[in-house]
Write a protein that holds these residues in place. Structure first.
Motif, PDB file in Angstrom:
ATOM      1  N   VAL A   1       0.854  -1.194   0.000  1.00  0.00           N
ATOM      2  CA  VAL A   1       0.000   0.000   0.000  1.00  0.00           C
ATOM      3  C   VAL A   1       0.890   1.245   0.000  1.00  0.00           C
ATOM      4  O   VAL A   1       1.781   1.375   0.837  1.00  0.00           O
ATOM      5  CB  VAL A   1      -0.948   0.034   1.221  1.00  0.00           C
ATOM      6  CG1 VAL A   1      -1.686   1.353   1.306  1.00  0.00           C
ATOM      7  CG2 VAL A   1      -1.930  -1.129   1.171  1.00  0.00           C
ATOM      8  N   PHE A   2       0.655   2.126  -0.950  1.00  0.00           N
ATOM      9  CA  PHE A   2       1.351   3.418  -1.024  1.00  0.00           C
ATOM     10  C   PHE A   2       0.287   4.478  -0.788  1.00  0.00           C
ATOM     11  O   PHE A   2      -0.580   4.686  -1.626  1.00  0.00           O
ATOM     12  CB  PHE A   2       2.004   3.589  -2.399  1.00  0.00           C
ATOM     13  CG  PHE A   2       2.936   4.762  -2.475  1.00  0.00           C
ATOM     14  CD1 PHE A   2       4.280   4.612  -2.184  1.00  0.00           C
ATOM     15  CD2 PHE A   2       2.469   6.019  -2.840  1.00  0.00           C
ATOM     16  CE1 PHE A   2       5.154   5.704  -2.263  1.00  0.00           C
ATOM     17  CE2 PHE A   2       3.334   7.107  -2.915  1.00  0.00           C
ATOM     18  CZ  PHE A   2       4.676   6.945  -2.618  1.00  0.00           C
ATOM     19  N   SER A   3       0.316   5.102   0.384  1.00  0.00           N
ATOM     20  CA  SER A   3      -0.724   6.072   0.737  1.00  0.00           C
ATOM     21  C   SER A   3      -0.201   7.495   0.576  1.00  0.00           C
ATOM     22  O   SER A   3       0.969   7.769   0.851  1.00  0.00           O
ATOM     23  CB  SER A   3      -1.216   5.833   2.164  1.00  0.00           C
ATOM     24  OG  SER A   3      -0.145   5.896   3.085  1.00  0.00           O
ATOM     25  N   ILE A   4      -1.096   8.372   0.114  1.00  0.00           N
ATOM     26  CA  ILE A   4      -0.726   9.759  -0.143  1.00  0.00           C
ATOM     27  C   ILE A   4      -1.763  10.671   0.507  1.00  0.00           C
ATOM     28  O   ILE A   4      -2.953  10.571   0.208  1.00  0.00           O
ATOM     29  CB  ILE A   4      -0.655  10.043  -1.655  1.00  0.00           C
ATOM     30  CG1 ILE A   4       0.358   9.109  -2.319  1.00  0.00           C
ATOM     31  CG2 ILE A   4      -0.310  11.512  -1.910  1.00  0.00           C
ATOM     32  CD1 ILE A   4       0.229   9.024  -3.814  1.00  0.00           C
ATOM     33  N   TYR A   5      -1.288  11.533   1.377  1.00  0.00           N
ATOM     34  CA  TYR A   5      -2.135  12.549   1.998  1.00  0.00           C
ATOM     35  C   TYR A   5      -2.167  13.757   1.089  1.00  0.00           C
ATOM     36  O   TYR A   5      -1.141  14.402   0.874  1.00  0.00           O
ATOM     37  CB  TYR A   5      -1.590  12.887   3.390  1.00  0.00           C
ATOM     38  CG  TYR A   5      -2.192  14.106   4.070  1.00  0.00           C
ATOM     39  CD1 TYR A   5      -3.493  14.539   3.814  1.00  0.00           C
ATOM     40  CD2 TYR A   5      -1.455  14.808   5.012  1.00  0.00           C
ATOM     41  CE1 TYR A   5      -4.026  15.654   4.450  1.00  0.00           C
ATOM     42  CE2 TYR A   5      -1.983  15.914   5.671  1.00  0.00           C
ATOM     43  CZ  TYR A   5      -3.258  16.339   5.376  1.00  0.00           C
ATOM     44  OH  TYR A   5      -3.785  17.431   6.018  1.00  0.00           O
ATOM     45  N   LEU A   6      -3.332  14.051   0.534  1.00  0.00           N
ATOM     46  CA  LEU A   6      -3.525  15.247  -0.286  1.00  0.00           C
ATOM     47  C   LEU A   6      -3.880  16.384   0.663  1.00  0.00           C
ATOM     48  O   LEU A   6      -5.006  16.492   1.132  1.00  0.00           O
ATOM     49  CB  LEU A   6      -4.629  15.008  -1.320  1.00  0.00           C
ATOM     50  CG  LEU A   6      -4.350  13.885  -2.319  1.00  0.00           C
ATOM     51  CD1 LEU A   6      -5.535  13.712  -3.259  1.00  0.00           C
ATOM     52  CD2 LEU A   6      -3.064  14.132  -3.099  1.00  0.00           C
ATOM     53  N   LYS A   7      -2.893  17.195   0.953  1.00  0.00           N
ATOM     54  CA  LYS A   7      -3.017  18.227   1.973  1.00  0.00           C
ATOM     55  C   LYS A   7      -3.445  19.557   1.351  1.00  0.00           C
ATOM     56  O   LYS A   7      -2.771  20.078   0.463  1.00  0.00           O
ATOM     57  CB  LYS A   7      -1.672  18.393   2.688  1.00  0.00           C
ATOM     58  CG  LYS A   7      -1.710  19.334   3.866  1.00  0.00           C
ATOM     59  CD  LYS A   7      -0.380  19.329   4.606  1.00  0.00           C
ATOM     60  CE  LYS A   7      -0.467  20.173   5.854  1.00  0.00           C
ATOM     61  NZ  LYS A   7       0.755  20.080   6.652  1.00  0.00           N
ATOM     62  N   ALA A   8      -4.568  20.079   1.825  1.00  0.00           N
ATOM     63  CA  ALA A   8      -5.087  21.365   1.348  1.00  0.00           C
ATOM     64  C   ALA A   8      -5.179  22.335   2.525  1.00  0.00           C
ATOM     65  O   ALA A   8      -5.461  21.932   3.654  1.00  0.00           O
ATOM     66  CB  ALA A   8      -6.467  21.173   0.724  1.00  0.00           C
TER      67      ALA A   8
END
Length: 171
Positions: free
Chosen positions: A96-103
């Protein structure tokens, strides 16, 4: 590779996820849509009729199924998904490669102010209370969001720019 996008509602998980999956030629899934398919009830109706706890339990069950899949895919999570039932630990699963899309809060407010009717948690918010609501949620969720493999800031970037940035992280 199982690519999982997480972040606050309105950060672009579904839009970026669909675009990224198409570019990588893998299936795209939206966890909320998978919950709706499984329960045959919309997310809004689920919250109203069965409550948030029931929803969070379903969310966890379906996320576990995805993490165990043997196929490559892109999955966008609901904004609160990493914060319940130790779901953030599922994001540490092998493959699993997780990415936090931070806004930023301002970006989120500008995107969400016109979507309140489609978002069960936002129904009664005006712009000022929405900003406070998002600030509190981001503070509460910060630990969980930062368990992601990588963080990508979405402010002032096009979908194409974000997908290119994510692709460079995958190599």
């Amino acid at each position: 590779m199982k690519i999982v996008l997480l972040g606050y509602m309105g950060c672009g998980k579904s839009v970026i996820g669909a675009f990224l999956a198409k570019k990588l030629q893998v299936p795209f899934y939206d966890l909320d849509h998978e919950i709706e398919k499984s329960t045959q009830i919309s997310i809004t109706e689920l919250f109203q009729s069965k409550g948030e706890l029931y929803f969070r339990k379903k969310e966890n069950e379906i996320l576990k199924v995805f993490v165990e899949k043997q196929e490559d895919f892109v999955l966008s999570l609901g904004g609160g998904t990493p914060c319940y039932y130790n779901n953030h630990e599922l994001l540490q699963h092998e493959g699993v490669f997780s990415i936090y899309l931070k806004a930023s809060v301002d970006t989120l407010v500008s995107r969400l102010i016109n979507e309140k009717d489609q978002r069960p948690l936002l129904h009664n918010q005006d712009e000022v209370s929405l900003k406070d609501f998002i600030n509190k949620h981001l503070f509460d969720r910060n630990f969980y969001y930062h368990q992601a493999t990588k963080v990508v800031v979405v402010d002032n970037k096009s979908v194409e720019q974000l997908v290119s940035e994510i692709e460079s992280l995958l190599n």
